[in-house]
Design an enzyme around this catalytic site. Sequence first.
Site, PDB file in Angstrom:
ATOM      1  N   ASP A 193       8.369 -22.361   3.867  1.00  0.00           N
ATOM      2  CA  ASP A 193       9.387 -22.426   4.929  1.00  0.00           C
ATOM      3  C   ASP A 193      10.026 -23.800   5.051  1.00  0.00           C
ATOM      4  O   ASP A 193      10.405 -24.224   6.143  1.00  0.00           O
ATOM      5  CB  ASP A 193       8.789 -22.011   6.290  1.00  0.00           C
ATOM      6  CG  ASP A 193       8.087 -20.675   6.203  1.00  0.00           C
ATOM      7  OD1 ASP A 193       8.650 -19.779   5.567  1.00  0.00           O
ATOM      8  OD2 ASP A 193       6.979 -20.549   6.750  1.00  0.00           O
ATOM      9  N   LYS A 202      14.042 -23.863   1.548  1.00  0.00           N
ATOM     10  CA  LYS A 202      14.429 -23.750   0.134  1.00  0.00           C
ATOM     11  C   LYS A 202      15.640 -22.848  -0.062  1.00  0.00           C
ATOM     12  O   LYS A 202      16.486 -23.119  -0.906  1.00  0.00           O
ATOM     13  CB  LYS A 202      13.251 -23.198  -0.690  1.00  0.00           C
ATOM     14  CG  LYS A 202      12.073 -24.135  -0.746  1.00  0.00           C
ATOM     15  CD  LYS A 202      10.934 -23.551  -1.559  1.00  0.00           C
ATOM     16  CE  LYS A 202      10.261 -22.357  -0.922  1.00  0.00           C
ATOM     17  NZ  LYS A 202       9.530 -22.644   0.327  1.00  0.00           N
ATOM     18  N   GLY A 248      10.725 -15.488   2.375  1.00  0.00           N
ATOM     19  CA  GLY A 248      11.910 -15.140   3.159  1.00  0.00           C
ATOM     20  C   GLY A 248      12.841 -16.322   3.102  1.00  0.00           C
ATOM     21  O   GLY A 248      12.628 -17.311   3.780  1.00  0.00           O
ATOM     22  N   HIS A 249      13.839 -16.256   2.233  1.00  0.00           N
ATOM     23  CA  HIS A 249      14.754 -17.385   2.071  1.00  0.00           C
ATOM     24  C   HIS A 249      16.028 -17.129   2.857  1.00  0.00           C
ATOM     25  O   HIS A 249      16.769 -16.193   2.589  1.00  0.00           O
ATOM     26  CB  HIS A 249      15.036 -17.616   0.582  1.00  0.00           C
ATOM     27  CG  HIS A 249      13.846 -18.159  -0.139  1.00  0.00           C
ATOM     28  ND1 HIS A 249      13.737 -18.218  -1.509  1.00  0.00           N
ATOM     29  CD2 HIS A 249      12.686 -18.667   0.337  1.00  0.00           C
ATOM     30  CE1 HIS A 249      12.573 -18.749  -1.830  1.00  0.00           C
ATOM     31  NE2 HIS A 249      11.913 -19.028  -0.733  1.00  0.00           N
ATOM     32  N   GLN A 297       7.237 -19.964  -1.319  1.00  0.00           N
ATOM     33  CA  GLN A 297       6.079 -20.542  -0.603  1.00  0.00           C
ATOM     34  C   GLN A 297       6.044 -22.065  -0.833  1.00  0.00           C
ATOM     35  O   GLN A 297       7.085 -22.650  -1.056  1.00  0.00           O
ATOM     36  CB  GLN A 297       4.761 -19.868  -1.020  1.00  0.00           C
ATOM     37  CG  GLN A 297       4.634 -18.429  -0.547  1.00  0.00           C
ATOM     38  CD  GLN A 297       5.259 -17.430  -1.492  1.00  0.00           C
ATOM     39  OE1 GLN A 297       5.124 -17.520  -2.702  1.00  0.00           O
ATOM     40  NE2 GLN A 297       5.956 -16.455  -0.953  1.00  0.00           N
TER      41      GLN A 297
HETATM   42  P1  IMP Z   1       0.362 -13.624   1.248  1.00  0.00           P
HETATM   43  O1  IMP Z   1       1.207 -14.407   0.308  1.00  0.00           O
HETATM   44  O2  IMP Z   1       1.128 -12.561   1.989  1.00  0.00           O
HETATM   45  O3  IMP Z   1      -0.884 -13.094   0.599  1.00  0.00           O
HETATM   46  O4  IMP Z   1      -0.152 -14.618   2.388  1.00  0.00           O
HETATM   47  C1  IMP Z   1      -1.067 -15.691   2.100  1.00  0.00           C
HETATM   48  C2  IMP Z   1      -0.720 -16.921   2.922  1.00  0.00           C
HETATM   49  O5  IMP Z   1       0.523 -17.453   2.491  1.00  0.00           O
HETATM   50  C3  IMP Z   1      -0.559 -16.638   4.425  1.00  0.00           C
HETATM   51  O6  IMP Z   1      -0.986 -17.783   5.131  1.00  0.00           O
HETATM   52  C4  IMP Z   1       0.927 -16.483   4.584  1.00  0.00           C
HETATM   53  O7  IMP Z   1       1.360 -16.777   5.896  1.00  0.00           O
HETATM   54  C5  IMP Z   1       1.425 -17.526   3.587  1.00  0.00           C
HETATM   55  N1  IMP Z   1       2.771 -17.232   3.073  1.00  0.00           N
HETATM   56  C6  IMP Z   1       3.129 -16.315   2.165  1.00  0.00           C
HETATM   57  N2  IMP Z   1       4.440 -16.350   1.923  1.00  0.00           N
HETATM   58  C7  IMP Z   1       4.934 -17.341   2.687  1.00  0.00           C
HETATM   59  C8  IMP Z   1       6.235 -17.900   2.858  1.00  0.00           C
HETATM   60  O8  IMP Z   1       7.212 -17.496   2.227  1.00  0.00           O
HETATM   61  N3  IMP Z   1       6.340 -18.922   3.746  1.00  0.00           N
HETATM   62  C9  IMP Z   1       5.270 -19.412   4.402  1.00  0.00           C
HETATM   63  N4  IMP Z   1       4.044 -18.941   4.270  1.00  0.00           N
HETATM   64  C10 IMP Z   1       3.870 -17.907   3.422  1.00  0.00           C
END
Ligand code: IMP
Length: 430
Positions: A13, A16, A40-41, A225
């Site tokens: 977040d 990007k 989520g971009h 991420q």
């Molecule tokens: P997962 O990727 O859904 O398995 O989540 C694993 C961890 O990564 C959790 O703490 C999510 O909140 C975090 N996470 C996954 N995608 C994002 C993102 O795009 N932005 C911020 N945190 C993310």
Amino acid sequence: MPSLSVFGAQWGDEGKGKLIDLLARDADLVVRYQGGANAGHTVVVGDEKYVLHLIPSGILHPGKVNVIGNGVAVDPLKLLEEVDGLRQRGIAVSGANLRLAANAHVIFEHHRLIDQLSERWRGEGRIGTTGRGIGPAYADKSARTGLRVGDLLEPGHCRTRLKAALAEKNALIQKVHNERPLDLEGQLDRYVSVAERLRPFVGDTGGEVRAAYRAKKRILFEGAQGAMLDIDGGTYPFVTSSNTGANGISSGALVPPSFIDRVVGIAKAYTTRVGEGPFPTELKDAVGDRIREQGHEYGSTTGRPRRCGWFDVVAARYALELSGADGLIVTNLDVLSGFPEIRAAVEYKLEGRTFSTWPAHLASVERAVPQYTTFPGWSEDITRVRRFEDLPQRARAYVEWLERELSVPIVMLSVGPDREQVIPRGLQPF
Ligand code: IMP
């Protein structure tokens, strides 16, 4: 230089989407190499706001080729939803500007369900995932039981493989989690029928990207991420299931490491995190709440309030080092306007010892007490500033201090969500 990699240097977040959209103007190809619809971009263009989960942000520029590489975990239903949503808003999406790796792994309904059920099972120990099936899909990839996009395109083969996979998953859903199994025939019909709609996009994206590089096309690798959520280098187990920095490009796009020419990290002027896991500079007080409100810090994928805190030099330095970043873009500097003072962690203290390097062991991170440097804040609204010298002196001093501490030039600043709200500081995209 034909390739540029942009990645998140915190816990995701970092903004990007906007920066990649901006840099895509000068690129020929934009390539995603990891993650999935957990990302989520957000891109704001005038009065229009686009939130992209799987499709690279370059799709908003005509004539760019957008690649979803083999390292991405692809939920075909989400992907088609995104394609339809863009088309409804007048954005052209075809096999010419969207390419999907035949060897990317597919996220099915059972992956999403098991992601959510596993989180419930973990209880207090939950990771706080986005519930999009990311972990279970990558687990199947490693276990060699996953299906890839190319498998979807062969109905007979797909039915056999999906049937075998579902038999096992349904046993897990029923016997371990005490939930109703998924309807086998319904699932088979659903995925076989969407597959045809994917066909125009599918190809050997690794080969396409390698050929583009050799032809001196300008390639932008788009990380999702952040480095601190990297499966190997991040705060394991509170991480996502892929390599999120430039370290993930080679395997996730199937290009040799030598094709990664320049690497730029993106970090906010403070820090946020969603989900569980250590976050040394987190503020569980009114200051943290104020950052959340001023920065609209709510997840673009899940809507969850983000945890907020001060900038962490120790973590950011580590993140930049892991990817070999030669520059940093600092975003959301405008959100800090109006704070009487601003802080940034420079070291951690643990059991009487002070250190400034990121600890490899999670327990140390959890117990580390950040040591702060404090700066006087500024009150001016800086959202209309477009030149560094026009920033309040205190904002400039903060940025210059960060640059010195991180030993990486800050090559651009972002002062608002719109494409135009940037302060250039020497970033030469290609
Ligand atoms: P997962 O990727 O859904 O398995 O989540 C694993 C961890 O990564 C959790 O703490 C999510 O909140 C975090 N996470 C996954 N995608 C994002 C993102 O795009 N932005 C911020 N945190 C993310």
